[in-house]
Every structure is written in C-alpha cells, then in structure tokens.
Design an enzyme around this catalytic site. Structure first.
Site, PDB file in Angstrom:
ATOM      1  N   HIS A  92      -0.368  26.680 -14.025  1.00  0.00           N
ATOM      2  CA  HIS A  92      -1.449  25.758 -14.426  1.00  0.00           C
ATOM      3  C   HIS A  92      -1.265  25.297 -15.871  1.00  0.00           C
ATOM      4  O   HIS A  92      -2.233  24.949 -16.534  1.00  0.00           O
ATOM      5  CB  HIS A  92      -2.834  26.395 -14.270  1.00  0.00           C
ATOM      6  CG  HIS A  92      -3.046  27.108 -12.965  1.00  0.00           C
ATOM      7  ND1 HIS A  92      -3.574  26.499 -11.858  1.00  0.00           N
ATOM      8  CD2 HIS A  92      -2.750  28.375 -12.585  1.00  0.00           C
ATOM      9  CE1 HIS A  92      -3.620  27.366 -10.853  1.00  0.00           C
ATOM     10  NE2 HIS A  92      -3.111  28.513 -11.265  1.00  0.00           N
ATOM     11  N   SER A 135      11.615   5.641 -33.746  1.00  0.00           N
ATOM     12  CA  SER A 135      10.580   4.640 -33.535  1.00  0.00           C
ATOM     13  C   SER A 135      10.843   3.486 -34.491  1.00  0.00           C
ATOM     14  O   SER A 135      11.370   3.683 -35.587  1.00  0.00           O
ATOM     15  CB  SER A 135       9.214   5.263 -33.814  1.00  0.00           C
ATOM     16  OG  SER A 135       8.292   4.263 -34.189  1.00  0.00           O
ATOM     17  N   LYS A 146       9.498   9.922 -36.153  1.00  0.00           N
ATOM     18  CA  LYS A 146       9.616  10.196 -34.725  1.00  0.00           C
ATOM     19  C   LYS A 146      11.034  10.342 -34.208  1.00  0.00           C
ATOM     20  O   LYS A 146      11.967   9.739 -34.700  1.00  0.00           O
ATOM     21  CB  LYS A 146       8.892   9.112 -33.926  1.00  0.00           C
ATOM     22  CG  LYS A 146       7.396   9.245 -34.165  1.00  0.00           C
ATOM     23  CD  LYS A 146       6.553   8.558 -33.157  1.00  0.00           C
ATOM     24  CE  LYS A 146       6.885   8.885 -31.753  1.00  0.00           C
ATOM     25  NZ  LYS A 146       5.981   8.196 -30.844  1.00  0.00           N
ATOM     26  N   GLU A 153      12.653  10.624 -20.603  1.00  0.00           N
ATOM     27  CA  GLU A 153      11.562   9.796 -20.071  1.00  0.00           C
ATOM     28  C   GLU A 153      12.085   8.783 -19.053  1.00  0.00           C
ATOM     29  O   GLU A 153      11.450   8.516 -18.027  1.00  0.00           O
ATOM     30  CB  GLU A 153      10.858   9.057 -21.210  1.00  0.00           C
ATOM     31  CG  GLU A 153      10.055   9.970 -22.111  1.00  0.00           C
ATOM     32  CD  GLU A 153       9.578   9.227 -23.344  1.00  0.00           C
ATOM     33  OE1 GLU A 153       8.467   8.682 -23.304  1.00  0.00           O
ATOM     34  OE2 GLU A 153      10.317   9.167 -24.351  1.00  0.00           O
TER      35      GLU A 153
END
Ligand code: ARG
Length: 458
Positions: A156, A277, A283, A290
């Site tokens: 979970h 970025s 970043k 992804e």
C-alpha cells in the site's frame, strides 16, 4: 500507372483511393523477408518442374540483385506500387523480362504477406528477446551489488518489512524471465509456414510446401489453407507478450521515478538517462523512465487495435488485415527502443544504501519481528500482534523507535521481553532470518540470482 492486376478492371482507380489502399509506405520494411520468401518459392517451382529450372534460376538471380540494390540504397521503393510484394515483382519483371511474370505461379499475396510477416517477426522477436536479456543482466548485476542493502519493503506504499534492494530488483528479473518465456513460446507457435496456401483454397499445381518451409527454416506447415492465410494469432500472441513486458518495465519505471525523487533518494539515475528543466535549474528529470511508462499505453493500444480488427472478419483474407502491420511494427519499434534505453539506465544507476537504510530505520518495519519474538516465547500471535502494536503507538507518542525503547518499558507490556529482543529486531537480523525460499535474506537472494542466471543460459 497500369496495375499488375489490370484485366478484370479497365478503369484506373482514383488517386486518393490508391493512396488509401496502398501499404508500401510501411510494408517496405519487410523487403528482405519478401525476397527471401520469393527465392524459396522460385526454387520450389523449378524443382517441381512447375516452371523451367532455367527460369527459376533467372528469377532467383534477379531477386538477389534486387535485394542487394535495396540494401545498398541503389534501388529505391516506388511508392506508386500498392505494396512491397507488387514492387518486388514489378522490378523483377523490369529487370529480367517476362520470365519474372512466372514467379507468382501457385501463390497469392495472401499467403505471401502471411509468410513475410512471420519471417519478419521471427527476426525481430529474436532481437527483442536478446534486448530483454540485456535488461535482465543489468538487473542481476545491480541485485548482486545491492544484495545486502536494506530498505523498507512496501505494501500500500506504506513501509511494511525490511527487505534488500537486491531482493526487490530480482522480483523484476522474475517478471522479465517470464516475458522471455512467453516470447519464446509464441515464437514456436509462429514458426509455421503459410506459403503454398495460396489465395485461400490451395492450388492445382503439384507444389511441395515442405520444401519451401524447410528452406525458410520453419518447423511445420499450416495444415488448413483458409487458416494459413487468415491466421494472425502469432501477431496477437507476440503483442500480448510485449504488452505484458511493457507493463513490467512501466512498473519498474514508476519505482525508479519514485526512488530518484528528492523525497526518497534511494537511487540516482545517470545524467545520460535524465534531462534538465528549461526553467528550474535544480531539476534532474527521469524522462526516459517516464517515457517507458508512457509508451506502455501505445503497445496496449496496438494489441487492442489488432484484436478489434480481427474480431469480425469472415474467412479468409480480407483487406482489413493490412491493418495488422502498422500495429505490429509500432509495437516492435516501441519495445525495442524502450529495452535499449532501459538496460544501460539500470546498469548506470547509482544506488544510495545509506538513504535506504535511513528510511528503513523509521517506520517500525521490524514490528512484525517484535511480535514474532513474543510468539517464539510462547504467546499466541494475535496477542503478540496487539502488544507489538501498543509498543509502536507508545514509540510514536514519545517520538522514539523500537530499538531505543528501554527494556523496562517493554516489560510493562509483557514479562516475556528480555535483553535479547534487541538483537531480534535489528534490521539486518530481520532480513537475515527470512531464509524461506524466495525470501529476502542474502542467501535467498543469491539463490534467486543463480536461478535466473541458469535459466538465461538454458
Ligand atoms: N498489402 C496486403 C496486406 O498487407 C497484401 C495482401 C493483399 N492481398 C490482396 N488480395 N489484396 O495485407
């Protein structure tokens, strides 16, 4: 341009209809398979005396020349042709004259395209399996290097019990091993030759289908000609196997994305597989992971598209089936790209065992072991569970952890607690005690690694 099939019809088809109908833009990638198949067909026609031996040889020579010229780039695809099969036949006839027109005896584009696609997927699937193996190898070497790195195992997405990073990675190795199995299994059922089924009903010529099948490396021939030309199960089976493989890569991608976040910092992905970025200088984005996660949807889509295309088709060939190729090609290209980027991304990933450890030290992931300690001292598990839970609650209230709680505090909950409880709830000990087969102990993870290595060699 006059169509190869002009005869029944005299009028030209509409230009837009031609473009709509044509598949050469995408089926040209099967030119090798188309030519190899035609060579085997010509050889069989010659051997069986269906065409003259000299004609068969001229056709094979001509096809060889076309293959070489396409490979070198000396010959370009003519996009005005309907498909790759028409193109090759047209060039052949231009080059060797009327003899070229004898090639299409005792076959049809229906068995030809079914053949080409099987040959094409045989090659590509072998490549995909070898790329999957590269990812497996990367997983194994990271698992070996991190077989003692303790981190929280989650259920979970809540910290549950201590496990090792090697154990976690080997879970993915097991998935990929099953993927390899599925691909191999599908490839065995795919290796059946449809050539000689002709348009749908077989042929009146005295052909030898086995001769062609053996020349092309098939294990069997399709035993029903209607099925031979209209069966695309092999595409569906491979697409299913690829969809499942992508689902696995996607789940691992999701974890890599989480693990490389500032909140987790369990791993750091190499600069080679991350991006910056355009506006936020701090970043480092896990774009590759992804994209793998994102592209999984495409492959599912390819599978669904083909299932849907096939579901209403009467026997035998229908033009709808031309739609099989773009789905299959897209899946093949996507899976290959994902695997190619995945293996080195895993290989170059830097793990941060200190951060994993830190996460493991908070969250009471040794609470189960504390309960087990009382069980070993004779308490029923339910009662032990309750005491363990009360101790966790006490720790949370007092901002401490089970390891730091003094023995007197433990004794207030149960007289069974002794000094040895601390060694029982030590995280490394918790891991090491999980010696059950498939468990998280170092020895068990080593056994899992050996198992996968052995399976890969077989
Ligand atoms: N381009 C067609 C396909 O991909 C080849 C088979 C065409 N056969 C036919 N009878 N129109 O399916």
């Amino acid at each position: 341009m006059a169509k190869l099939w002009a005869g029944r019809t005299a009028g030209d088809t509409d230009q837009i209809a031609d473009d709509f109908n044509s598949s050469i833009r995408f089926d040209c990638r099967m030119f090798r398979e188309d030519i190899t198949g035609s060579m085997a067909h010509a050889a069989m026609l010659g051997a069986k005396g269906i065409i003259a031996q000299a004609d068969a040889e001229a056709i094979i020579d001509g096809l060889q020349g076309i293959l070489e010229d396409l490979e070198s780039g000396a010959l370009e695809f003519d996009l005005a042709c309907e498909d790759i099969h028409m193109f090759v036949e047209q060039v052949l006839t231009e080059r060797i004259g009327d003899v070229g027109k004898r090639l299409h005896t005792a076959r049809s584009r229906n068995d030809q395209v079914a053949l080409d696609l099987r040959l094409y997927l045989r090659r590509e699937n072998a490549e995909i399996m070898s790329l999957t193996k590269d990812v497996l190898q990367a997983l194994i070497s990271q698992a070996e290097a991190n077989k003692a790195a303790i981190l929280p195992g989650y259920t979970h997405l809540q910290r549950a019990q201590p496990i090792t990073f090697g154990h976690h990675l080997m879970a993915y190795a097991m998935m990929l091993l099953r993927d390899m199995d599925r691909m191999l299994d599908a490839s065995m059922r795919m290796n059946v030759s449809p050539i000689g089924c002709c348009a749908l009903a077989g042929t009146t010529y005295d052909t030898d289908r086995w001769m062609e099948a053996i020349a092309l490396g098939f294990d069997a021939i399709a035993m029903n000609s209607l099925d031979g030309v209209s069966d695309r199960d092999f595409c569906l089976e491979l697409l299913s196997a690829y969809a499942i493989l992508m689902m696995h890569l996607s789940r691992l991608s999701e974890e890599l994305i989480l693990w490389s976040s500032w909140e987790f910092q369990f791993v750091s992905l190499s600069d080679a597989y991350t991006t910056g970025s355009s506006i936020m200088p701090q970043k480092k984005n896990p774009d590759m992971a992804e994209l793998v996660r994102g592209k999984t949807g495409r492959v599912y889509g390819d599978l669904m598209a083909l299932l849907t295309t096939l579901k209403g088709l009467p026997l035998a060939y229908n033009k709808d089936m031309q739609e099989d190729k773009e789905a299959v090609f897209d899946a093949v290209d996507t899976v290959k790209m994902c695997l190619q980027v995945f293996a080195p991304m895993i290989e170059t990933m830097v793990t941060k065992p200190e951060n994993m450890k830190k996460a493991a030290q908070t969250g009471f992931i040794n609470a189960t072991d504390l309960a087990d300690y009382l069980v070993k001292k004779g308490l029923p598990f339910r009662s032990a569970y309750k005491i363990s839970g009360q101790l966790v609650a006490k720790c949370i209230a007092e901002h401490t952890v089970l390891e730091e709680l003094p023995l007197e505090a433990y004794k207030q909950f149960s007289e069974l607690f002794e000094e040895d409880l601390y060694s029982e709830i030590d995280l490394a000990a918790c891991v090491e005690k999980r010696i059950s087969q498939g468990g998280t102990s170092v020895a068990s993870v080593e056994a899992q690694i050996a198992y996968v290595k052995e399976a890969l060699e077989a």
